[in-house]
Design an enzyme around this catalytic site. Structure first.
Site, short mmCIF file in Angstrom:
data_model
loop_
_atom_site.label_atom_id
_atom_site.label_comp_id
_atom_site.label_asym_id
_atom_site.label_seq_id
_atom_site.Cartn_x
_atom_site.Cartn_y
_atom_site.Cartn_z
N ASP A 26 11.14 13.81 8.73
CA ASP A 26 11.06 14.78 7.65
C ASP A 26 11.68 14.12 6.41
O ASP A 26 12.41 13.13 6.53
CB ASP A 26 11.82 16.04 8.06
CG ASP A 26 11.99 17.03 6.93
OD1 ASP A 26 11.00 17.32 6.25
OD2 ASP A 26 13.13 17.47 6.71
N ASP A 51 12.79 16.05 2.91
CA ASP A 51 13.83 16.81 2.22
C ASP A 51 14.99 17.14 3.16
O ASP A 51 14.78 17.66 4.26
CB ASP A 51 13.25 18.11 1.65
CG ASP A 51 12.26 17.86 0.53
OD1 ASP A 51 11.85 16.69 0.34
OD2 ASP A 51 11.87 18.82 -0.15
#
Length: 420
Positions: free
Chosen positions: A193, A195
């Site tokens: 991922d 953010d």
């Protein structure tokens, strides 16, 4: 042409099964192994096994020999060599080779900052109560966290993982349990991922700051990552606040993005190993793509912002990369690389990462929301992304040696003293 098969294991029955185990212990220095082997080589003994370990300068070296009719000569030769070296000698007679290794091999990796003796005691006791045996222990890192790997046998990985998850919670440490043996080795796909995982910020909030709505967007983001809101609906609502912003703000946000500590080290080391690395984000490809290019990452998938007449419209283009989309991207990347899902690792922090973490062979919740930590296979709760390397059995020493070999500057962070 037929393929030759490996020779069958010796049965070690009868007189041929007589063995002599010679162990020396003491201060390590160059030449010990050669001296001992030279001492026992003159009588034609057969080496069945040889194992050596050095811990903080203290050596333990064991030879398992088939002595034939030369037991006493071997004893005497080993005694003379040990005395000359100033080592303590132990000799044990037996029968047969080492016992066959037990099934159910697994690797248990324990991280702590600090790693207290009471926590390690709970882990080892739980392993024993599970019916597994600890065959080998090694330290993988001393900083920025202390990491110890236990090579065990006789384990049922899923059930042991569940049992040790309880220990991790009560002791405030991180524990990963993974299949051992060949499953621990070979090429992998690692998908991250972006953010609050690869980077420290939420890109949508950085963008919203340019129109004075950062606080409003941050609240919605927090609820979405905690699983309280539908991700796609929340994304469209947040992007709508950006309508009218000049596209030039994307350049400013790219410059403002800060990598999580250890992110470059993680990616650099994975690439050295020949691993494939991918990024999957519910954020925006305009930022994610630049990060992938900068870090030399192989795959990147994220949402695309609609831009008309040089301004953001407040809409996204195409299918939204949501919770299901992230898992789908993981599967597609694995298929493109010719890797089974068992050879994949996924790392994320929010509720929209859960399907991806569940689909991967190893799902890692990195400083994640409570709902993610509860459901992921393992968690890492220290602020260093390269700590994930320890879960794969890669030591800090190996990382730094590789950096030195190619001239990459290595900066040792301070040793932490407080628990997380």
């Amino acid at each position: 042409m037929t393929e030759a098969s490996a020779p069958s294991q010796p049965t070690d029955d009868g007189a041929d099964g007589h063995t002599l185990s010679i162990t020396v212990t003491g201060d390590d220095r160059p030449g010990v192994t050669g001296t001992l082997l030279s001492a026992v080589s003159g009588v034609g003994a057969e080496v069945l096994d040889i194992q050596q370990v050095v811990v903080h300068g203290h050596l333990t070296l064991t030879l398992l020999l088939r002595p034939g009719s030369h037991v006493e000569q071997l004893r005497d030769s080993a005694a003379v060599a040990a005395h000359r070296l100033g080592l303590v000698l132990t000799v044990t007679e037996g029968s047969g080779d080492n016992a066959r290794p037990r099934q159910g091999r697994a690797a248990v990796v324990v991280l702590g900052a600090p790693l207290r003796a009471s926590a390690v005691s709970r882990v080892t006791t739980r392993i024993a109560e599970h019916g597994a045996n600890i065959d080998r222990i090694r330290r993988l890192s001393r900083y920025p966290v202390t990491t110890v790997e236990f090579d065990i046998s006789g384990a049922d990985v899923p059930s042991l993982r569940t049992e040790l998850a309880l220990v991790a919670t009560t002791e405030g440490i991180d524990i990963a349990v993974a299949p051992g043996g060949l499953a621990r080795r070979g090429r992998r796909l690692v998908v991250l991922d972006v953010d609050s995982t690869l980077i420290q910020q939420e890109v949508i909030e950085l963008l919203a700051a340019h129109c004075g709505r950062e606080a409003e967007v941050a609240e919605v983001t927090a609820r979405a990552m905690a699983g309280e809101l539908d991700f796609e609906e929340s994304l469209r609502a947040r992007v709508a606040t950006l309508a009218g912003l000049p596209a030039s703000v994307l350049d400013e946000v790219r410059d403002a993005v800060e990598l999580t500590p250890g992110a470059r080290t993680l990616v650099r080391t994975l690439k050295r190993l020949g691993f494939t690395v991918g990024l999957v984000s519910g954020g925006f490809i305009e930022i994610v793509g630049a990060l992938a290019d900068d870090l030399g990452i192989d795959h990147a998938r994220a949402n695309r912002l609609e831009i008309e007449d040089g301004h953001l419209t407040g809409r996204v283009v195409g299918e939204v990369v949501d919770r299901a989309g992230k898992a789908r991207a993981l599967r597609e990347f694995a298929e493109q690389e010719g890797l089974p899902l068992s050879r994949t690792v996924a790392i994320g922090d929010g509720a929209n990462d859960l399907d991806m973490l569940d689909a991967a062979g190893l799902g890692v919740a990195f400083n994640a929301k409570p709902i993610v930590q509860e459901q992921a296979q393992t968690s890492v709760n220290v602020p260093y992304l390269d700590s994930v390397l320890y879960l794969l059995g890669i030591s800090r020493e190996e990382i730094e040696e590789a950096d030195l070999d190619d001239g990459t500057p290595t900066h040792a962070p301070p040793v932490p003293h407080a628990s997380h």
